[in-house]
Design a protein around this motif. Sequence first.
Motif, short mmCIF file in Angstrom:
data_model
loop_
_atom_site.label_atom_id
_atom_site.label_comp_id
_atom_site.label_asym_id
_atom_site.label_seq_id
_atom_site.Cartn_x
_atom_site.Cartn_y
_atom_site.Cartn_z
N ILE A 1 34.63 68.97 -55.42
CA ILE A 1 35.13 70.12 -56.18
C ILE A 1 34.01 70.91 -56.85
CG2 ILE A 1 37.40 69.13 -56.59
CD1 ILE A 1 36.44 68.40 -59.40
N PHE A 2 32.83 70.29 -57.03
CA PHE A 2 31.71 70.99 -57.65
C PHE A 2 30.87 71.75 -56.62
CE2 PHE A 2 32.63 67.51 -60.64
CZ PHE A 2 32.79 68.24 -61.80
N GLY A 3 31.28 71.69 -55.37
CA GLY A 3 30.58 72.42 -54.32
C GLY A 3 30.95 73.89 -54.35
N LYS A 4 30.08 74.69 -53.77
CA LYS A 4 30.29 76.13 -53.75
C LYS A 4 31.48 76.48 -52.87
CE LYS A 4 27.12 80.04 -53.61
NZ LYS A 4 25.79 80.48 -53.12
N PHE A 5 32.37 77.32 -53.36
CA PHE A 5 33.54 77.86 -52.67
C PHE A 5 34.65 76.83 -52.44
CE2 PHE A 5 29.93 80.16 -50.38
CZ PHE A 5 29.79 81.08 -51.40
N TYR A 6 34.47 75.61 -52.95
CA TYR A 6 35.48 74.58 -52.66
C TYR A 6 36.66 74.71 -53.60
CZ TYR A 6 37.66 70.17 -51.55
OH TYR A 6 38.56 69.21 -51.16
N ARG A 7 37.87 74.58 -53.04
CA ARG A 7 39.09 74.59 -53.83
C ARG A 7 39.97 73.43 -53.40
NH1 ARG A 7 41.69 80.31 -53.06
NH2 ARG A 7 41.27 79.73 -50.91
N VAL A 8 40.63 72.81 -54.39
CA VAL A 8 41.53 71.69 -54.09
C VAL A 8 42.68 72.15 -53.22
CG1 VAL A 8 43.11 70.00 -55.12
CG2 VAL A 8 40.90 70.45 -56.19
N ASP A 9 43.11 73.40 -53.41
CA ASP A 9 44.27 73.94 -52.69
C ASP A 9 43.85 75.21 -51.94
OD1 ASP A 9 46.88 74.36 -51.85
OD2 ASP A 9 47.42 75.49 -53.64
N GLY B 1 45.07 80.41 -57.23
CA GLY B 1 44.03 81.22 -56.60
C GLY B 1 42.66 80.89 -57.13
N GLY B 2 41.72 81.82 -56.93
CA GLY B 2 40.35 81.63 -57.40
C GLY B 2 39.36 81.71 -56.26
N THR B 3 38.10 81.97 -56.63
CA THR B 3 37.04 82.10 -55.62
C THR B 3 36.45 80.77 -55.21
OG1 THR B 3 35.37 82.36 -57.36
CG2 THR B 3 36.40 84.37 -56.51
N GLY B 4 36.72 79.71 -55.95
CA GLY B 4 36.08 78.43 -55.66
C GLY B 4 34.67 78.34 -56.20
N LEU B 5 34.32 79.22 -57.15
CA LEU B 5 32.97 79.22 -57.72
C LEU B 5 32.93 78.65 -59.14
CD1 LEU B 5 31.68 82.74 -56.59
CD2 LEU B 5 30.90 80.52 -55.76
N GLY B 6 34.08 78.54 -59.80
CA GLY B 6 34.10 78.18 -61.21
C GLY B 6 33.42 76.86 -61.53
N LEU B 7 33.80 75.78 -60.84
CA LEU B 7 33.22 74.48 -61.14
C LEU B 7 31.78 74.37 -60.65
CD1 LEU B 7 36.24 72.10 -60.43
CD2 LEU B 7 35.32 72.83 -62.64
N TYR B 8 31.46 75.07 -59.56
CA TYR B 8 30.07 75.13 -59.11
C TYR B 8 29.19 75.76 -60.20
CZ TYR B 8 25.95 76.93 -56.69
OH TYR B 8 24.66 77.25 -56.36
N ILE B 9 29.66 76.86 -60.78
CA ILE B 9 28.92 77.54 -61.85
C ILE B 9 28.78 76.60 -63.06
CG2 ILE B 9 29.09 79.39 -63.55
CD1 ILE B 9 30.20 81.17 -61.30
N VAL C 1 34.28 85.01 -47.85
CA VAL C 1 34.61 86.43 -47.71
C VAL C 1 36.13 86.62 -47.72
CG1 VAL C 1 34.55 88.39 -46.13
CG2 VAL C 1 32.47 87.06 -46.53
N ALA C 2 36.83 85.75 -47.00
CA ALA C 2 38.29 85.86 -46.96
C ALA C 2 38.90 85.61 -48.34
CB ALA C 2 38.87 84.86 -45.95
N THR C 3 38.35 84.61 -49.06
CA THR C 3 38.87 84.27 -50.38
C THR C 3 38.63 85.40 -51.37
OG1 THR C 3 38.55 81.90 -50.01
CG2 THR C 3 38.72 82.63 -52.29
#
Length: 332
Positions: free
Chosen positions: A262-270, A278-286, A96-98
Amino acid sequence: IRYWSPAAAAITGLKADDLVGRQAAMALPGWGDLLDGVPVSAQPGPAARDATLPLELGDRELWISVSGVQFDDGVVYAFRNLTEERALDALKSEFVATVSHELRTPLAAIYGCAQTLRRPDTQLDSRTHERLLEVISQECERLTRIIGDVLLANQLDAEQLRIEEEKFFVGELVTEVVEEMHASLEAHERIPIAVSMPENLGHLLGDADKIRQILLNLVDNAVKYSPEGGRIEIAVERQERGLRIAVRDQGLGIPHAEQQRIFGKFYRVDPNLTRGVGGTGLGLYICRELARHMDGRVSVMSKEGEGSTFVLDLPLAVARREEGAGVASGAD
């Protein structure tokens, strides 16, 4: 401890034989620390509200919902494991914060441009006027992508995604992706994107839209993590059982310990945006889930500080071979 149920043993990983007959504070590490916070009813019946507390078990931490009932010869405690629920709640809060941050940035840009265009006391030349409209358009597209990612992730979770099969030409699909990425980068420094593919790819059968989405996400991810002056390479090749597309960058790289996370939902390296990514952390999960729904997979090879290579493998069938249908190209 007079009784230790099989459920308690499963939750804690501690066997009844090791606990029964011993003092709870001695047998259960961390029990003494949380005991004061556990509600205990004076008699059986409607119990007081359970307390959610952390139980330290050596190097592990369990979050349990616990309450007790007082009897003449002792207290019966009942508890259930809430560790996964707590982790999910934390993940949701972070999401939600992201997403709030990711939505707020384009909304602020749109609002600022719109307010400038509306001001009666400011005369704008045609170039500035067009530039403000262009920013509004670009930020609206950014909002659309963010919302689209959230909705698509929900579809994937609910297993509601439908995979289509159609004939498509890989060369055209890759070229469209590169052109779209270049268009989105026109306001910034353009990062060279080189494409290599054999001339005999022909037409394949598969869901072109889903493959395009995976490739867009992988290239967008490479752009985000590429340094100034970096280069991105897209390599396409036919495999014995399908198609392989590799996207290489010269960016930050991914620590080995994080290459599966990194393939997990909402996960970001940074996650703290210390590097401005930035980013939602959904791209690699998708990407991973779309590939899985097409019986394929996405993998990564990376070394921290030396860039990353993401590989998409899909078991696609050949629709027909047309001599001269393939292309080899380079786009900068």
